[in-house]
Design a protein around this motif. Structure first.
Motif, PDB file in Angstrom:
ATOM      1  N   ALA A   1      38.221  48.819  41.520  1.00  0.00           N
ATOM      2  CA  ALA A   1      38.683  50.121  41.029  1.00  0.00           C
ATOM      3  C   ALA A   1      38.324  51.229  42.017  1.00  0.00           C
ATOM      4  CB  ALA A   1      38.070  50.401  39.661  1.00  0.00           C
ATOM      5  N   ARG A   2      37.150  51.126  42.594  1.00  0.00           N
ATOM      6  CA  ARG A   2      36.688  52.166  43.527  1.00  0.00           C
ATOM      7  C   ARG A   2      37.546  52.207  44.791  1.00  0.00           C
ATOM      8  NH1 ARG A   2      31.946  50.629  43.429  1.00  0.00           N
ATOM      9  NH2 ARG A   2      31.753  49.450  45.381  1.00  0.00           N
ATOM     10  N   HIS A   3      37.961  51.016  45.260  1.00  0.00           N
ATOM     11  CA  HIS A   3      38.715  50.944  46.511  1.00  0.00           C
ATOM     12  C   HIS A   3      40.230  50.850  46.293  1.00  0.00           C
ATOM     13  CE1 HIS A   3      35.126  50.533  48.977  1.00  0.00           C
ATOM     14  NE2 HIS A   3      34.693  49.555  48.212  1.00  0.00           N
ATOM     15  N   GLY A   4      40.667  50.834  45.037  1.00  0.00           N
ATOM     16  CA  GLY A   4      42.096  50.707  44.776  1.00  0.00           C
ATOM     17  C   GLY A   4      42.651  49.348  45.154  1.00  0.00           C
ATOM     18  N   ARG A   5      41.854  48.313  44.945  1.00  0.00           N
ATOM     19  CA  ARG A   5      42.254  46.956  45.319  1.00  0.00           C
ATOM     20  C   ARG A   5      42.574  46.142  44.066  1.00  0.00           C
ATOM     21  NH1 ARG A   5      43.105  48.614  49.331  1.00  0.00           N
ATOM     22  NH2 ARG A   5      44.912  47.302  48.940  1.00  0.00           N
ATOM     23  N   ARG A   6      43.264  45.009  44.247  1.00  0.00           N
ATOM     24  CA  ARG A   6      43.667  44.139  43.131  1.00  0.00           C
ATOM     25  C   ARG A   6      42.787  42.891  43.070  1.00  0.00           C
ATOM     26  NH1 ARG A   6      49.647  42.657  44.355  1.00  0.00           N
ATOM     27  NH2 ARG A   6      49.552  41.707  42.291  1.00  0.00           N
ATOM     28  N   LEU A   7      42.487  42.474  41.853  1.00  0.00           N
ATOM     29  CA  LEU A   7      41.858  41.185  41.585  1.00  0.00           C
ATOM     30  C   LEU A   7      42.911  40.319  40.900  1.00  0.00           C
ATOM     31  CD1 LEU A   7      38.403  42.341  40.144  1.00  0.00           C
ATOM     32  CD2 LEU A   7      38.973  41.793  42.529  1.00  0.00           C
ATOM     33  N   ILE A   8      43.330  39.248  41.554  1.00  0.00           N
ATOM     34  CA  ILE A   8      44.435  38.431  41.050  1.00  0.00           C
ATOM     35  C   ILE A   8      43.898  37.045  40.697  1.00  0.00           C
ATOM     36  CG2 ILE A   8      46.695  37.452  41.592  1.00  0.00           C
ATOM     37  CD1 ILE A   8      46.959  39.728  43.695  1.00  0.00           C
ATOM     38  N   ASP A   9      43.930  36.701  39.413  1.00  0.00           N
ATOM     39  CA  ASP A   9      43.476  35.393  38.933  1.00  0.00           C
ATOM     40  C   ASP A   9      44.693  34.498  38.710  1.00  0.00           C
ATOM     41  OD1 ASP A   9      40.512  35.618  38.632  1.00  0.00           O
ATOM     42  OD2 ASP A   9      41.080  37.301  37.351  1.00  0.00           O
ATOM     43  N   VAL A  10      44.842  33.503  39.575  1.00  0.00           N
ATOM     44  CA  VAL A  10      46.003  32.616  39.510  1.00  0.00           C
ATOM     45  C   VAL A  10      45.858  31.581  38.395  1.00  0.00           C
ATOM     46  CG1 VAL A  10      47.322  30.887  40.797  1.00  0.00           C
ATOM     47  CG2 VAL A  10      46.515  32.951  41.944  1.00  0.00           C
ATOM     48  N   ARG A  11      44.623  31.209  38.101  1.00  0.00           N
ATOM     49  CA  ARG A  11      44.395  30.159  37.099  1.00  0.00           C
ATOM     50  C   ARG A  11      44.421  30.778  35.698  1.00  0.00           C
ATOM     51  NH1 ARG A  11      39.963  25.867  38.876  1.00  0.00           N
ATOM     52  NH2 ARG A  11      40.863  23.945  38.041  1.00  0.00           N
ATOM     53  N   GLN A  12      45.544  31.320  35.359  1.00  0.00           N
ATOM     54  CA  GLN A  12      45.712  31.980  34.068  1.00  0.00           C
ATOM     55  C   GLN A  12      47.104  31.654  33.540  1.00  0.00           C
ATOM     56  OE1 GLN A  12      44.238  35.945  33.932  1.00  0.00           O
ATOM     57  NE2 GLN A  12      45.513  36.545  32.224  1.00  0.00           N
TER      58      GLN A  12
END
Length: 352
Positions: free
Chosen positions: A128-139
């Motif tokens: 959130a601080r850096h404006g980056r994405r966390l992408i969880d593929v195993r969902q």
């Protein structure tokens, strides 16, 4: 638990929105079998891989340029992929500084482990601080149905194994390519996180609630034209003490017309489970056919795929020929290819 009334649609199989290219993170992995996500991307999507990043003491290298996250970003990388598939699918605390370093360097994070990146507060806050994405593929997508067991149009090939991490994905990808070269209308269906990252679509079957797993396998290979083949990436092994449930759900739900048994010669014990001996190829064929007949009485074994990467070319060829004579089935190494792989592909679609 997903609501079966909210049925998932094939739209969830559309291409994923993944930031590319990648830096591949190896953590502190010591055995290549536990780096199969990174190895799979290197072998099947090399053009998307900028380099590798490992912790001190890691025992595996991809033979890609070693880079820090900052160097990878400067070289064009837009995400770091957690390339490890460890037992239990966890992110150890020792990895967190490296994952935070990637976010600080301007990279998104892509994970395929059971433990989701978005469930780790430190990563959420940094993203959130850096404006980056966390992408969880195993969902898995929401609303997957309970299996109905009905026969679907089209043909299906499933890769099965004597154990985990011995070539089911590589075999499915290689056979898809070989079938297409033969003029067969074939589609690779990814059922695990690495396959999903390679293909850009699919479904992580081992993340589905157990009651819906066979239904997810049905959904993964939907009705199709009579001449179409879905080549389905197998998971685990019916003989595995921990992962047999996923294998059975995939076998029942995919209703394969043909199976190809995958095996690594020389492996005598289940990977990570030394108290459990590997079943023979013959036992594996018999067990898969016996259980597979429940949803497709016409199931057959089309042949065997061997991982001979630890052998030289002469040893591999001799073993392939001797196993073909012993088993009276087509036998091939999916990476070595050649006439043996062509014969295996032809056997898969024989009579279709």
């Amino acid at each position: 638990m997903p609501n079966p009334a909210e049925t998932a649609t094939p739209a969830a199989l559309a291409s994923l929105d993944l930031p590319q290219p990648y830096l591949l993170f190896l953590g502190d992995v010591e055995h290549p079998a536990f780096a199969k996500t990174a190895l799979g991307l290197r072998d099947w999507a090399r053009e998307l891989c900028v380099g590798e990043f490992a912790l001190p003491g890691a025992g595996v290298s991809l033979n890609l340029p070693a880079m820090t996250p900052a160097q990878a970003h400067a070289s064009g990388a837009r995400a770091m992929v957690v390339g490890v598939a460890n037992v239990g699918g966890v992110i150890p605390p020792a990895w967190l500084p490296s994952l935070l370093q990637a976010l600080d360097a301007g990279l998104d994070l892509i994970g395929g482990l059971h433990q989701r990146l978005n469930d780790i507060p430190e990563l959420r806050e940094a993203a959130a601080r850096h404006g980056r994405r966390l992408i969880d593929v195993r969902q898995p997508p929401p609303g997957l149905p309970v299996a109905n067991g009905r026969k679907r149009g089209g043909k299906r090939l499933l890769t099965v194994g004597t154990d985990c991490a011995l070539g089911k994905k590589y075999t499915a990808l290689s056979l898809t390519g070989e079938l297409r070269a033969l003029g067969v209308d074939a589609t690779f269906r990814a059922s695990g996180q690495t396959g999903v990252l390679i293909a850009g679509r699919g479904l992580p079957l081992d993340a589905v609630v157990a009651d819906f797993a066979a239904g997810a396998a049905e959904w993964l290979s939907p009705d199709n034209r009579a001449e179409h083949w879905d080549v389905i990436e197998g998971q685990g092994s019916l003989s595995h003490p921990a992962y047999a449930g996923v294998s059975l759900a995939l076998l029942h739900g995919s209703q394969p017309d043909a199976i190809v048994v995958c095996h690594r010669p020389g492996r005598e014990r289940m990977l990570g489970y030394p108290d459990y001996p590997l079943p023979s190829i013959e036992e594996t064929i018999a067990l898969n056919l016996a259980l597979g007949r429940r949803t497709n009485p016409a199931i057959r074994c089309a042949g065997v795929s061997l991982d001979t990467s630890h052998l030289d070319a002469g040893q591999a060829q001799a073993l392939i020929e001797s196993e073909r004579a012993r088993l009276r089935l087509p036998v091939a190494d999916p990476i070595r290819g050649g006439a043996a792989l062509r014969a295996l592909a032809l056997s898969c679609v024989a009579g279709s």
